[in-house]
Motif scaffolding. Structure first.
Motif, PDB file in Angstrom:
ATOM      1  N   LYS A  13       0.798  -1.261   0.085  1.00  0.00           N
ATOM      2  CA  LYS A  13       0.090   0.043  -0.044  1.00  0.00           C
ATOM      3  C   LYS A  13       0.886   1.318  -0.049  1.00  0.00           C
ATOM      4  O   LYS A  13       0.317   2.367  -0.078  1.00  0.00           O
ATOM      5  N   ILE A  14       2.245   1.237   0.206  1.00  0.00           N
ATOM      6  CA  ILE A  14       3.024   2.235   0.157  1.00  0.00           C
ATOM      7  C   ILE A  14       3.966   2.284  -0.879  1.00  0.00           C
ATOM      8  O   ILE A  14       4.837   1.350  -1.222  1.00  0.00           O
ATOM      9  N   LEU A  15       4.057   3.659  -1.549  1.00  0.00           N
ATOM     10  CA  LEU A  15       5.141   3.596  -2.792  1.00  0.00           C
ATOM     11  C   LEU A  15       6.367   4.006  -2.047  1.00  0.00           C
ATOM     12  O   LEU A  15       6.356   4.748  -1.215  1.00  0.00           O
ATOM     13  N   ILE A  16       7.467   3.585  -2.696  1.00  0.00           N
ATOM     14  CA  ILE A  16       8.792   3.778  -2.264  1.00  0.00           C
ATOM     15  C   ILE A  16       9.000   5.345  -2.209  1.00  0.00           C
ATOM     16  O   ILE A  16       9.439   5.834  -1.221  1.00  0.00           O
ATOM     17  N   LYS A  17       8.470   6.004  -3.179  1.00  0.00           N
ATOM     18  CA  LYS A  17       8.929   7.584  -3.318  1.00  0.00           C
ATOM     19  C   LYS A  17       8.162   8.266  -2.254  1.00  0.00           C
ATOM     20  O   LYS A  17       8.482   9.450  -1.777  1.00  0.00           O
ATOM     21  N   ASP A  18       7.088   7.622  -1.455  1.00  0.00           N
ATOM     22  CA  ASP A  18       6.380   8.325  -0.391  1.00  0.00           C
ATOM     23  C   ASP A  18       6.846   8.216   0.815  1.00  0.00           C
ATOM     24  O   ASP A  18       6.655   8.750   1.743  1.00  0.00           O
ATOM     25  N   ARG A  19       8.259   7.421   0.943  1.00  0.00           N
ATOM     26  CA  ARG A  19       9.050   7.477   2.034  1.00  0.00           C
ATOM     27  C   ARG A  19      10.447   7.749   1.836  1.00  0.00           C
ATOM     28  O   ARG A  19      11.463   7.675   2.746  1.00  0.00           O
ATOM     29  N   ILE A  20      10.776   8.490   0.681  1.00  0.00           N
ATOM     30  CA  ILE A  20      12.069   9.175   0.532  1.00  0.00           C
ATOM     31  C   ILE A  20      11.958  10.441   1.009  1.00  0.00           C
ATOM     32  O   ILE A  20      11.243  11.503   0.617  1.00  0.00           O
ATOM     33  N   ASN A  21      12.809  10.614   2.298  1.00  0.00           N
ATOM     34  CA  ASN A  21      12.768  12.080   2.989  1.00  0.00           C
ATOM     35  C   ASN A  21      13.896  12.955   2.604  1.00  0.00           C
ATOM     36  O   ASN A  21      14.023  14.161   2.797  1.00  0.00           O
TER      37      ASN A  21
END
Length: 185
Positions: free
Chosen positions: A86-94
């Motif tokens: 449910k989570i895209l990698i790009k959404d956890r790139i800080n």
């Protein structure tokens, strides 16, 4: 769609480096990323696994689990690990050197340290192994039901005596309880 280049390092007590540089699409979710890593290292997919969003000190943060771990609302929704799919990698790139920790097989605790090394412009349609260094330890290859040392015939015998305690029937109960007989309870 840009590509994300990651270095995936097997954290091991051995003095050998084992890592892969992998390029994936920024549109990949964590489950796709997990399967890419597992395929790249040649591991079985029948184990539990979780990613942890990490900081520069490799501290574990948010957990992203392979399966739904909410156990029908036994967790507060904010505390339950989110599902990888449910989570895209790009959404956890800080940041540009974002780190993740992957734990594969919670019984053996195989840990992979993952670091974003580059954002590559252009379309990346399928994952690519850019660099492969080192071989995984033999014991990592043997985890799961396909391990070489598992013999179903010898591990499970339906004709075995269920009361055979494999040598424990030689235990002398009287000797064990002698110490307790000295006390009036």
């Amino acid at each position: 769609m840009a590509g994300l280049k990651f270095r995936v390092l097997l954290d091991s007590i051995e003095n050998t480096e084992v890592y892969r540089d992998i390029l994936v699409s920024e549109e990949f979710n964590f489950e796709q990323f997990y399967h890419t890593i597992i395929d790249t290292f040649g591991l079985s997919k029948d184990q539990m696994a979780s990613f942890f969003v990490s900081d520069e000190e490799w501290d574990r943060g948010e957990e992203l689990s392979l399966l739904d771990m909410s156990f029908e609302s036994s967790f507060d929704e904010s505390e339950a690990p989110k599902e990888m799919r449910k989570i895209l990698i790009k959404d956890r790139i800080n940041n540009l050197d974002q780190r993740f920790i992957l734990i594969h097989d919670f019984l053996s605790m195989w840990i992979f340290l993952i670091e974003l090394t580059e954002i590559v412009p252009g379309d990346v349609e399928k994952p690519e192994i850019l660099l492969s260094i080192g071989e995984i330890p033999e014991e990592l290859k043997k985890t799961g039901p396909n391990r070489d040392d598992f013999n179903f015939e010898s591990e499970f015998n339906p004709d075995a005596d269920p009361f055979d305690l494999n040598g424990f029937d030689d235990f002398d109960d009287d000797e064990f309880y002698d110490d307790y007989n000295d006390y009036d309870l």
